[in-house]
Scaffold this motif. Structure first.
Motif, PDB file in Angstrom:
ATOM      1  N   GLU A 103       0.828  -1.212   0.000  1.00  0.00           N
ATOM      2  CA  GLU A 103       0.000   0.000   0.000  1.00  0.00           C
ATOM      3  C   GLU A 103       0.862   1.261   0.000  1.00  0.00           C
ATOM      4  N   ASN A 104       2.067   1.138   0.536  1.00  0.00           N
ATOM      5  CA  ASN A 104       2.977   2.280   0.625  1.00  0.00           C
ATOM      6  C   ASN A 104       4.020   2.290  -0.484  1.00  0.00           C
ATOM      7  N   GLY A 105       3.740   1.555  -1.562  1.00  0.00           N
ATOM      8  CA  GLY A 105       4.549   1.690  -2.766  1.00  0.00           C
ATOM      9  C   GLY A 105       5.537   0.593  -3.059  1.00  0.00           C
ATOM     10  N   ALA A 106       5.627  -0.433  -2.225  1.00  0.00           N
ATOM     11  CA  ALA A 106       6.585  -1.506  -2.472  1.00  0.00           C
ATOM     12  C   ALA A 106       6.033  -2.520  -3.470  1.00  0.00           C
ATOM     13  N   GLU A 107       6.938  -3.289  -4.061  1.00  0.00           N
ATOM     14  CA  GLU A 107       6.584  -4.407  -4.933  1.00  0.00           C
ATOM     15  C   GLU A 107       6.597  -5.685  -4.107  1.00  0.00           C
ATOM     16  N   LEU A 108       5.667  -6.587  -4.388  1.00  0.00           N
ATOM     17  CA  LEU A 108       5.600  -7.864  -3.683  1.00  0.00           C
ATOM     18  C   LEU A 108       6.172  -8.983  -4.549  1.00  0.00           C
ATOM     19  N   CYS A 109       7.126  -9.754  -3.980  1.00  0.00           N
ATOM     20  CA  CYS A 109       7.693 -10.918  -4.653  1.00  0.00           C
ATOM     21  C   CYS A 109       7.530 -12.117  -3.726  1.00  0.00           C
ATOM     22  N   MET A 110       6.942 -13.197  -4.220  1.00  0.00           N
ATOM     23  CA  MET A 110       6.794 -14.402  -3.411  1.00  0.00           C
ATOM     24  C   MET A 110       6.454 -15.585  -4.315  1.00  0.00           C
ATOM     25  N   PRO A 111       6.578 -16.807  -3.805  1.00  0.00           N
ATOM     26  CA  PRO A 111       6.196 -17.967  -4.612  1.00  0.00           C
ATOM     27  C   PRO A 111       4.700 -17.966  -4.918  1.00  0.00           C
ATOM     28  N   ARG A 112       4.347 -18.535  -6.056  1.00  0.00           N
ATOM     29  CA  ARG A 112       2.942 -18.551  -6.463  1.00  0.00           C
ATOM     30  C   ARG A 112       2.061 -19.267  -5.435  1.00  0.00           C
ATOM     31  N   THR A 113       2.501 -20.448  -4.990  1.00  0.00           N
ATOM     32  CA  THR A 113       1.674 -21.194  -4.038  1.00  0.00           C
ATOM     33  C   THR A 113       1.490 -20.397  -2.750  1.00  0.00           C
ATOM     34  N   GLY A 114       2.540 -19.735  -2.282  1.00  0.00           N
ATOM     35  CA  GLY A 114       2.433 -18.918  -1.081  1.00  0.00           C
ATOM     36  C   GLY A 114       1.454 -17.774  -1.253  1.00  0.00           C
ATOM     37  N   TRP A 115       1.514 -17.112  -2.415  1.00  0.00           N
ATOM     38  CA  TRP A 115       0.585 -16.003  -2.668  1.00  0.00           C
ATOM     39  C   TRP A 115      -0.854 -16.512  -2.716  1.00  0.00           C
ATOM     40  N   LEU A 116      -1.069 -17.620  -3.426  1.00  0.00           N
ATOM     41  CA  LEU A 116      -2.420 -18.175  -3.513  1.00  0.00           C
ATOM     42  C   LEU A 116      -2.937 -18.584  -2.134  1.00  0.00           C
ATOM     43  N   ALA A 170       4.882 -10.391  -8.071  1.00  0.00           N
ATOM     44  CA  ALA A 170       5.937 -10.944  -8.924  1.00  0.00           C
ATOM     45  C   ALA A 170       6.290 -12.332  -8.406  1.00  0.00           C
ATOM     46  N   ARG A 171       6.228 -13.306  -9.281  1.00  0.00           N
ATOM     47  CA  ARG A 171       6.409 -14.708  -8.866  1.00  0.00           C
ATOM     48  C   ARG A 171       7.892 -15.067  -8.707  1.00  0.00           C
ATOM     49  N   LEU A 172       8.210 -15.737  -7.614  1.00  0.00           N
ATOM     50  CA  LEU A 172       9.519 -16.345  -7.412  1.00  0.00           C
ATOM     51  C   LEU A 172       9.421 -17.815  -7.795  1.00  0.00           C
ATOM     52  N   GLN A 173      10.362 -18.298  -8.615  1.00  0.00           N
ATOM     53  CA  GLN A 173      10.311 -19.678  -9.092  1.00  0.00           C
ATOM     54  C   GLN A 173      11.613 -20.415  -8.789  1.00  0.00           C
ATOM     55  N   ASP A 174      11.479 -21.685  -8.513  1.00  0.00           N
ATOM     56  CA  ASP A 174      12.642 -22.526  -8.284  1.00  0.00           C
ATOM     57  C   ASP A 174      13.538 -22.508  -9.520  1.00  0.00           C
ATOM     58  N   GLY A 175      14.854 -22.343  -9.284  1.00  0.00           N
ATOM     59  CA  GLY A 175      15.810 -22.342 -10.379  1.00  0.00           C
ATOM     60  C   GLY A 175      16.078 -20.972 -10.977  1.00  0.00           C
ATOM     61  N   GLN A 176      15.255 -19.982 -10.651  1.00  0.00           N
ATOM     62  CA  GLN A 176      15.514 -18.624 -11.113  1.00  0.00           C
ATOM     63  C   GLN A 176      16.584 -17.967 -10.247  1.00  0.00           C
ATOM     64  N   THR A 177      17.009 -16.791 -10.686  1.00  0.00           N
ATOM     65  CA  THR A 177      17.852 -15.946  -9.843  1.00  0.00           C
ATOM     66  C   THR A 177      17.128 -14.633  -9.588  1.00  0.00           C
ATOM     67  N   ALA A 194       6.017 -25.482   4.611  1.00  0.00           N
ATOM     68  CA  ALA A 194       5.041 -24.729   3.814  1.00  0.00           C
ATOM     69  C   ALA A 194       5.251 -25.133   2.365  1.00  0.00           C
ATOM     70  N   PRO A 195       4.190 -25.149   1.576  1.00  0.00           N
ATOM     71  CA  PRO A 195       4.366 -25.492   0.163  1.00  0.00           C
ATOM     72  C   PRO A 195       5.110 -24.385  -0.564  1.00  0.00           C
ATOM     73  N   GLU A 196       6.117 -24.745  -1.332  1.00  0.00           N
ATOM     74  CA  GLU A 196       6.885 -23.792  -2.141  1.00  0.00           C
ATOM     75  C   GLU A 196       7.467 -22.674  -1.261  1.00  0.00           C
ATOM     76  N   HIS A 197       8.328 -23.055  -0.377  1.00  0.00           N
ATOM     77  CA  HIS A 197       9.018 -22.129   0.530  1.00  0.00           C
ATOM     78  C   HIS A 197      10.322 -21.693  -0.134  1.00  0.00           C
ATOM     79  N   ALA A 198      10.482 -20.386  -0.359  1.00  0.00           N
ATOM     80  CA  ALA A 198      11.648 -19.870  -1.072  1.00  0.00           C
ATOM     81  C   ALA A 198      12.857 -19.743  -0.141  1.00  0.00           C
ATOM     82  N   THR A 199      14.001 -20.230  -0.598  1.00  0.00           N
ATOM     83  CA  THR A 199      15.286 -19.942   0.037  1.00  0.00           C
ATOM     84  C   THR A 199      16.179 -19.297  -1.014  1.00  0.00           C
TER      85      THR A 199
END
Length: 345
Positions: A103-116, A170-177, A194-199
């Motif tokens: 709401e204060n102007g940031a972009e959201l990045c997270m795994p698709r399953t987590g967002w859903l 913005a989706r984070l995906q396994d194998g991306q940088t 958790a399903p699709e937990h990003a490290t």
């Protein structure tokens, strides 16, 4: 379940105080937000992108949490804006204030399953437990006194401590940088907690952002819930730990979602695998005589479970009996009370 700590090293033995930050690597700040539970904190991180910050996880959505972030923004974060929020996974202590930052102007990045999951759960407000939830607790063999109380109480809702999430992300995906804080990070997904937990694994120095997937002195909860009552998160967890072993080095500083930053990740992964194999072996021995999941706390936790720990212990017990059942090590049948009773085959 607690694990041994032999060989695990903690370069920063003192955690940051509320509203303060500790620089754990050039341009990487470690901060903490409080949680109203036995595990009373969540670690969050800010990485300097020059004209703004990327933050990793956010804490609960609460008046106190927002106040602490305001102190951090005007203090350790030097008045620069949060331009991006990276969420490792959908649990409320990690995603809670993401929507507020957006709401204060940031972009959201997270795994698709987590967002859903997070978006679905924040919209799914229930004033009383659903029939599916009550059936799940019955099948699990929940303590009758606790079950009677649960039937009458308003259940926990994500919306109680998670700000509404935006429609887009913005989706984070396994194998991306992803480039954060002047570093290129490999994204590796874990599963089980958790399903699709990003490290995130830095290519430029020995840093790993592990969320709850790579904690030091505790294993995160591996739970089964009414949304997927036949799930086997234990199998997913063990597979993820084994996969991460190929990328783990002793010199990597692991920035986890709780507890202290640490080095010694190869040993830690070995410990986490052994921890759950040990629990499964004790459980299988225990199930030489028939028991419900709710009766399986002694071999799994080796301590008394009470109060607010009960619910997390129950869903973890279900996870472990599910694993034994789905790997044909136990059989099950319904008893007269409607609970699954498990026995070693």
């Amino acid at each position: 379940m607690a694990d041994g700590e032999g060989g695990i090293r903690y370069p920063f033995p003192d955690a940051p105080l509320e509203g303060e930050a500790i620089e754990v690597a050039p341009g990487v700040l470690w901060m903490r937000l409080p949680l109203p539970m036995a595990l009373d904190h969540v670690n969050v991180y800010a990485l300097d992108d020059g004209d703004g910050w990327t933050i990793i996880d956010t804490g609960f959505a609460s008046k106190r949490g927002r106040g602490i972030w305001q102190t951090l923004l005007t203090g350790p974060l030097a008045g620069k804006p949060v331009a991006r929020v990276v969420v490792t996974h959908h649990h409320p202590d990690h995603v809670g204030l993401a929507g507020w930052f957006i709401e204060n102007g940031a972009e959201l990045c997270m795994p698709r399953t987590g967002w859903l999951m997070a978006r679905m759960l924040t919209l799914d407000v229930q004033e009383v437990p659903s029939p599916e939830a009550l059936t799940f607790y019955t099948r699990a063999g929940m303590d009758p006194t606790i079950f009677a109380k649960r039937k009458e109480e308003r259940p926990f809702n994500f919306a109680d401590c998670v700000a509404p999430l935006p429609q887009g992300y913005a989706r984070l995906q396994d194998g991306q940088t992803i480039t954060i804080g002047g570093r290129v990070w490999d994204i590796r997904m874990g599963h089980g907690h958790a399903p699709e937990h990003a490290t995130f694994w830095s290519r430029d120095d020995a840093l790993v952002i592990g969320g709850d997937q790579l904690l030091p002195s505790i294993s995160p909860n591996l739970g089964v819930y009414p949304t997927e009552p036949e799930a086997d998160p234990v199998a997913e967890w063990l597979a993820s730990c084994a996969t991460f072993q190929a990328s783990a080095r002793d010199d990597q500083l692991v920035l986890g979602g709780h507890k202290l930053p640490y080095t010694g990740l190869p040993l830690r992964l070995t410990q986490m695998i052994a921890n759950h194999h040990g629990a499964l072996a004790r459980l299988l021995d225990f199930l030489k005589t028939p028991h419900t999941a709710g009766e399986c706390f002694p071999p799994l936790f080796k301590r008394e479970i009470s109060g607010g720990e009960y619910g997390l212990a129950l869903v973890e017990a279900v996870a472990h009996v599910n694993h034994l059942y789905q790997t044909d090590q136990v059989r099950r049948e319904l008893n007269d009370a409607g609970a699954w009773v498990y026995q070693a085959t």
